[in-house]
Design a protein around this motif. Structure first.
Motif, PDB file in Angstrom:
ATOM      1  N   THR A  74       6.982  22.192 -14.647  1.00 58.01           N
ATOM      2  CA  THR A  74       6.956  20.747 -14.883  1.00 58.01           C
ATOM      3  C   THR A  74       7.932  20.388 -15.992  1.00 58.01           C
ATOM      4  N   GLY A  75       8.374  19.113 -15.989  1.00 60.38           N
ATOM      5  CA  GLY A  75       9.301  18.698 -17.036  1.00 60.38           C
ATOM      6  C   GLY A  75       9.500  17.197 -17.078  1.00 60.38           C
ATOM      7  N   ILE A  76      10.278  16.794 -18.078  1.00 55.43           N
ATOM      8  CA  ILE A  76      10.664  15.400 -18.269  1.00 55.43           C
ATOM      9  C   ILE A  76      12.182  15.330 -18.340  1.00 55.43           C
ATOM     10  N   CYS A  77      12.728  14.161 -17.996  1.00 55.54           N
ATOM     11  CA  CYS A  77      14.181  14.031 -17.923  1.00 55.54           C
ATOM     12  C   CYS A  77      14.588  12.582 -18.132  1.00 55.54           C
ATOM     13  N   VAL A  78      15.733  12.383 -18.785  1.00 57.50           N
ATOM     14  CA  VAL A  78      16.386  11.081 -18.837  1.00 57.50           C
ATOM     15  C   VAL A  78      17.736  11.257 -18.163  1.00 57.50           C
ATOM     16  N   SER A  79      18.008  10.396 -17.181  1.00 55.61           N
ATOM     17  CA  SER A  79      19.198  10.507 -16.361  1.00 55.61           C
ATOM     18  C   SER A  79      20.024   9.234 -16.498  1.00 55.61           C
ATOM     19  N   LYS A  80      21.264   9.384 -17.001  1.00 57.75           N
ATOM     20  CA  LYS A  80      22.134   8.229 -17.240  1.00 57.75           C
ATOM     21  C   LYS A  80      23.261   8.209 -16.209  1.00 57.75           C
ATOM     22  N   PRO A  81      23.446   7.070 -15.528  1.00 60.38           N
ATOM     23  CA  PRO A  81      24.437   7.006 -14.458  1.00 60.38           C
ATOM     24  C   PRO A  81      25.845   6.652 -14.930  1.00 60.38           C
ATOM     25  N   GLU A  82      26.793   7.094 -14.128  1.00 63.34           N
ATOM     26  CA  GLU A  82      28.193   6.668 -14.255  1.00 63.34           C
ATOM     27  C   GLU A  82      28.680   6.402 -12.836  1.00 63.34           C
ATOM     28  N   ILE A  83      29.342   5.275 -12.626  1.00 61.29           N
ATOM     29  CA  ILE A  83      29.945   4.989 -11.325  1.00 61.29           C
ATOM     30  C   ILE A  83      31.368   5.529 -11.365  1.00 61.29           C
ATOM     31  N   THR A  84      31.681   6.448 -10.464  1.00 61.51           N
ATOM     32  CA  THR A  84      32.998   7.079 -10.450  1.00 61.51           C
ATOM     33  C   THR A  84      34.020   6.163  -9.770  1.00 61.51           C
ATOM     34  N   SER A  85      35.282   6.540  -9.837  1.00 65.71           N
ATOM     35  CA  SER A  85      36.363   5.720  -9.276  1.00 65.71           C
ATOM     36  C   SER A  85      36.235   5.541  -7.762  1.00 65.71           C
ATOM     37  N   ASN A  86      35.537   6.476  -7.088  1.00 74.55           N
ATOM     38  CA  ASN A  86      35.349   6.338  -5.634  1.00 74.55           C
ATOM     39  C   ASN A  86      34.048   5.609  -5.290  1.00 74.55           C
ATOM     40  N   GLY A  87      33.366   5.047  -6.307  1.00 72.67           N
ATOM     41  CA  GLY A  87      32.164   4.265  -6.079  1.00 72.67           C
ATOM     42  C   GLY A  87      30.885   5.071  -5.994  1.00 72.67           C
ATOM     43  N   LYS A  88      30.996   6.387  -6.102  1.00 71.55           N
ATOM     44  CA  LYS A  88      29.813   7.256  -6.077  1.00 71.55           C
ATOM     45  C   LYS A  88      29.173   7.288  -7.462  1.00 71.55           C
ATOM     46  N   ILE A  89      27.919   7.736  -7.502  1.00 74.45           N
ATOM     47  CA  ILE A  89      27.170   7.811  -8.758  1.00 74.45           C
ATOM     48  C   ILE A  89      27.156   9.249  -9.254  1.00 74.45           C
ATOM     49  N   LYS A  90      27.394   9.414 -10.545  1.00 73.07           N
ATOM     50  CA  LYS A  90      27.245  10.687 -11.226  1.00 73.07           C
ATOM     51  C   LYS A  90      26.136  10.493 -12.251  1.00 73.07           C
ATOM     52  N   LEU A  91      25.182  11.430 -12.310  1.00 72.23           N
ATOM     53  CA  LEU A  91      24.051  11.328 -13.221  1.00 72.23           C
ATOM     54  C   LEU A  91      24.139  12.410 -14.293  1.00 72.23           C
ATOM     55  N   TYR A  92      24.088  11.994 -15.553  1.00 70.73           N
ATOM     56  CA  TYR A  92      24.112  12.903 -16.693  1.00 70.73           C
ATOM     57  C   TYR A  92      22.690  13.017 -17.222  1.00 70.73           C
ATOM     58  N   GLU A  93      22.123  14.227 -17.102  1.00 66.01           N
ATOM     59  CA  GLU A  93      20.708  14.409 -17.379  1.00 66.01           C
ATOM     60  C   GLU A  93      20.463  15.259 -18.620  1.00 66.01           C
ATOM     61  N   SER A  94      19.513  14.806 -19.415  1.00 64.57           N
ATOM     62  CA  SER A  94      18.955  15.579 -20.527  1.00 64.57           C
ATOM     63  C   SER A  94      17.493  15.806 -20.172  1.00 64.57           C
ATOM     64  N   TRP A  95      17.082  17.074 -20.113  1.00 64.83           N
ATOM     65  CA  TRP A  95      15.738  17.379 -19.657  1.00 64.83           C
ATOM     66  C   TRP A  95      15.073  18.414 -20.555  1.00 64.83           C
ATOM     67  N   GLU A  96      13.761  18.521 -20.339  1.00 66.38           N
ATOM     68  CA  GLU A  96      12.961  19.460 -21.129  1.00 66.38           C
ATOM     69  C   GLU A  96      11.799  19.956 -20.277  1.00 66.38           C
TER      70      GLU A  96
END
Length: 112
Positions: A74-96
């Motif tokens: 089990t765990g917890i996570c904060v996921s921050k999005p970035e919209i890339t130049s091709n319109g796709k989403i990239k998620l930057y996650e910090s988890w524990e």
């Protein structure tokens, strides 16, 4: 707010203490600001997450999964999005992890 409904993601990088691999596929579902996902692949037999999506698209997540060793993790996570130049989403996650060694890590997921 970013709408994650029916989007698929896979990890492109992750800390050594992560159980996800590039073979792990997440299918996100979203209703209003509530996000859920079932995921599987790589070292994970079955996983599920639930989260709340902020106005800026940040996701606050709780997750549980069963790995190939048969361990329930089990765990917890904060996921921050970035919209890339091709319109796709990239998620930057910090988890524990909230089970096992309770270590922390980072991952980057990319929309398929």
């Amino acid at each position: 707010m970013i709408n994650y409904h029916n989007k698929k993601f896979k990890p492109i990088s992750s800390s050594e203490n992560s159980e996800t691999t590039s073979e792990t596929i997440f299918l996100y579902k979203q209703h209003q600001n509530i996000l859920t996902s079932n995921y599987t692949g790589g070292n994970i037999i079955k996983g599920h997450l639930i989260g709340l999506v902020d106005d800026d698209g940040t996701i606050h997540i709780r997750y549980h999964q069963i790995n190939k060793n048969g361990d329930l993790m089990t765990g917890i996570c904060v996921s921050k999005p970035e919209i890339t130049s091709n319109g796709k989403i990239k998620l930057y996650e910090s988890w524990e992890w909230t089970s096992g060694d309770k270590s922390k890590g980072h991952s980057v997921l990319e929309e398929l």
